[in-house]
Design a protein around this motif. Structure first.
Motif, mmCIF file in Angstrom:
data_model
loop_
_atom_site.group_PDB
_atom_site.id
_atom_site.type_symbol
_atom_site.label_atom_id
_atom_site.label_comp_id
_atom_site.label_asym_id
_atom_site.label_seq_id
_atom_site.Cartn_x
_atom_site.Cartn_y
_atom_site.Cartn_z
ATOM 1 N N UNK A 92 74.577 133.416 -30.018
ATOM 2 C CA UNK A 92 74.112 134.745 -30.428
ATOM 3 C C UNK A 92 72.720 134.593 -31.016
ATOM 4 N N UNK A 93 71.854 135.568 -30.737
ATOM 5 C CA UNK A 93 70.496 135.475 -31.289
ATOM 6 C C UNK A 93 69.904 136.854 -31.535
ATOM 7 N N UNK A 140 58.962 132.118 -23.012
ATOM 8 C CA UNK A 140 58.813 131.661 -21.635
ATOM 9 C C UNK A 140 59.890 130.643 -21.303
ATOM 10 N N UNK A 141 60.136 130.484 -20.012
ATOM 11 C CA UNK A 141 61.222 129.618 -19.560
ATOM 12 C C UNK A 141 61.067 128.195 -20.096
ATOM 13 N N UNK A 142 59.819 127.690 -20.168
ATOM 14 C CA UNK A 142 59.636 126.299 -20.593
ATOM 15 C C UNK A 142 60.115 126.072 -22.019
ATOM 16 N N UNK A 143 59.641 126.932 -22.914
ATOM 17 C CA UNK A 143 60.008 126.727 -24.312
ATOM 18 C C UNK A 143 61.512 126.966 -24.504
ATOM 19 N N UNK A 144 62.085 127.911 -23.739
ATOM 20 C CA UNK A 144 63.527 128.151 -23.846
ATOM 21 C C UNK A 144 64.306 126.899 -23.419
ATOM 22 N N UNK A 153 66.687 124.523 -25.756
ATOM 23 C CA UNK A 153 68.086 124.403 -25.343
ATOM 24 C C UNK A 153 68.477 122.933 -25.205
ATOM 25 N N UNK A 154 67.575 122.129 -24.645
ATOM 26 C CA UNK A 154 67.866 120.695 -24.529
ATOM 27 C C UNK A 154 67.993 120.059 -25.905
ATOM 28 N N UNK A 200 71.846 129.179 -23.886
ATOM 29 C CA UNK A 200 70.782 129.467 -24.852
ATOM 30 C C UNK A 200 69.545 130.097 -24.193
ATOM 31 N N UNK A 201 69.029 129.526 -23.081
ATOM 32 C CA UNK A 201 67.881 130.197 -22.439
ATOM 33 C C UNK A 201 68.202 131.615 -21.973
ATOM 34 N N UNK A 202 69.423 131.825 -21.494
ATOM 35 C CA UNK A 202 69.799 133.180 -21.058
ATOM 36 C C UNK A 202 69.769 134.146 -22.232
ATOM 37 N N UNK A 203 70.308 133.686 -23.367
ATOM 38 C CA UNK A 203 70.366 134.543 -24.548
ATOM 39 C C UNK A 203 68.950 134.856 -25.028
ATOM 40 N N UNK A 204 68.086 133.846 -25.047
ATOM 41 C CA UNK A 204 66.722 134.068 -25.526
ATOM 42 C C UNK A 204 65.982 135.029 -24.602
#
Ligand SMILES: Cc1cc2nc3c(=O)[nH]c(=O)nc-3n(C[C@H](O)[C@H](O)[C@H](O)COP(=O)(O)OP(=O)(O)OC[C@H]3O[C@@H](n4cnc5c(N)ncnc54)[C@H](O)[C@@H]3O)c2cc1C
Ligand code: FES
Ligand code: FES
Lengths: 287, 167
Positions: free
Chosen positions: A198-199, A238-242, A246-247, A274-278
């Motif tokens: 959750x975020x 952005x996808x990279x930072x997400x 997440x990693x 996590x990336x999906x949620x962000x």
């Protein structure tokens, strides 16, 4: 199986409840009974005395007070889920409720009972931490206010003492424009989570601000991803930072390894969710 | 053992009883009230076969104590039909083969009744959600979904008010 015998009290006012709790016998509060009664049926617990709070007057509220939503000890999951205040001000909670149990269980189960039960894979403990809720913990001598981040101690364990009761939860209404998201993977509809994320966050001039993330199902209680929040604070979404956060969160996690589901799989779920949620939270944030 | 006096309404009839606090509502209904239509599967809230309607809401009777029902209005599956025949939801389960062994049926009917009272024209998604807390080992669920959809239609067409009170 059947529960073992117990004494039963059914007071109608809160002072009487707190008085009973202070008497020092092996006493438990009976709220919705949706976690306690299964455990009694299995004889995992056998309290000497139950204090049924279902007839206590004036505890079933969901109301707005000073920029917060206050939820009383007898507010039931189903009523909270359907509350116009929750749908308007805390849509993340209404959404998460879609993942919690089933209609007949939500008809009786309470939020406060759920938080006091403190199942490691329960959703609301994560949500209360994301939302920065305050728990009002009361005994005859008075009340104390505990931040959600300090409330949960471990599996089925909270800071609530034997002579205390969680009487109210206060959730600050998020600022306008706050983005939010909630996602979960569980074995079946309405089951406890294998992994919940959750975020909430804001986006100001193209930068993420005030990110708050919490997870459940990955440890003996739900926890905030504080290191990843710090990483995201001020970053351009952005996808990279997400992916990076997440990693890192998955590396840092130490989830239970059970026969049904491995620790690695739970980490994979975190890496995926996590990336999906962000992304979803950024999408909902007012820019 | 200490017993507590309770009084309540079941399927429209007022009843009184003395119960020990530890007696589950499900056992009370089956053994004391002798209404065995309420089924007991798991006794920990998972299967939904013990669902009954208490004060207008479907609840797990295995997760309530009988003492807690003091003053309540309870409807069990025995209270759904009338002298005129089966309740339209029961009729639809029959016509659409919404049951095989029937073990899950009383719980499914309570879930369906609660759904249709709030939402007379549910989507299939709504129906799936409403019965998500009820396990069926026989039908594969599709026939149950068909039955609830068809019950909703029949009741809308006949303009039958589906309240959660006994008929
Ligand atoms: C089939 C099924 C599926 C479920 N799925 C989920 C799920 O997916 N996610 C999830 O989170 N939960 C799930 N639950 C649990 C459900 O959310 C319960 O309602 C909740 O955990 C307990 O709330 P309650 O009011 O029923 O508490 P009770 O069962 O009455 O009490 C639980 C514990 O908290 C104590 N307690 C209760 N209220 C207070 C209080 N105000 N102050 C101090 N102590 C208190 C009791 O003494 C007891 O120890 C599920 C339950 C069932 C039966
Ligand atoms: S017997 Fe009550 S839910 Fe299974
Ligand atoms: S009809 Fe047999 S369990 Fe549903």
């Amino acid at each position: 199986m059947k529960p073992s015998a117990f004494e039963y009290e059914c007071p109608t006012d809160l002072n009487a409840v707190l008085g009973f709790l202070g008497e020092g016998t092996d006493t438990r509060i009976l709220a919705g009974g949706q976690s306690l009664v299964p455990m009694m049926n299995y004889r995992l617990v056998a309290p000497e005395r139950l204090i049924d709070i279902n007839r206590v007057h004036g505890l079933d509220y969901v109301r707005e007070e000073d920029g917060q939503i206050a939820i009383g000890a007898l507010a039931r999951h189903g009523d909270i889920k359907a509350s116009a205040l929750i749908i308007t001000h805390l849509p993340i909670m209404a959404e998460a409720y879609g993942w919690i149990a089933h209609a007949a269980v939500r008809n009786r189960g309470t939020l406060c009972g759920n938080l006091c039960h403190a199942d490691p894979a329960s959703e609301m403990p994560a949500l209360m931490q994301v939302l920065g809720a305050t728990m009002v913990v009361s005994k005859s001598a008075g009340s104390r206010h505990v931040p959600a981040s300090e409330f949960f101690l471990g599996t089925y364990e909270t800071v609530v003492g034997a002579d205390e009761m969680l009487t109210e939860v206060r959730i600050p209404i998020p600022e306008a424009g706050t983005g939010w998201a909630f996602q979960e993977v569980a074995m079946r509809k309405g089951d406890y989570a294998w992994c919940t994320v959750a975020a909430t966050l804001r986006v100001t001039e193209g930068r993420i601000t005030a990110p708050r993330i919490a997870v459940a199902g990955l440890a003996d209680h739900a926890y905030r991803l504080e290191a990843q929040e710090a990483e995201l604070d001020g970053a351009a979404p952005g996808a990279d930072v997400f992916q990076t956060v997440a990693h890192a969160a998955a590396e840092a996690a130490d989830p239970p390894d059970t026969e049904q589901i491995s620790a690695d799989y739970r980490r994979d779920l975190l890496r995926t969710l996590l990336p999906r949620v962000l992304r979803a939270a950024v999408g909902r944030a007012g820019h | 053992m200490m017993k507590t006096a309770i009084s309540f309404t079941v399927n429209g009839r007022t009843r009184e009883a003395f119960v020990p606090p530890r007696m589950l509502l499900s056992d009370f209904i089956r053994h004391e009230l002798e209404l065995p239509g309420t089924h007991v599967g798991c006794e920990h809230g998972v299967c939904g076969s013990c669902n009954v309607i208490v004060d207008g809401k479907a609840v797990r009777s295995c997760l309530m104590f009988a003492v807690q029902a003091d003053g309540s209005d309870i409807t069990t599956v025995e209270g759904y039909s009338t002298d005129a025949g089966l309740h339209p939801i029961q009729q639809a389960f029959w016509e659409e083969h919404g049951l095989q062994c029937g073990f899950c049926t009383p719980g499914m009917l309570a879930a369906a009744k609660e759904l249709l009272a709030a939402n007379p024209d549910p989507s299939d998604e709504d129906i799936r959600e409403a019965i998500s807390g009820n396990l069926c080992r026989c039908t594969g669920y599709e026939f149950i979904i068909n039955a609830i959809r068809s019950a909703g239609k029949a009741m809308r067409e006949a303009d039958i008010q589906n309240t959660l009170q006994p008929v």
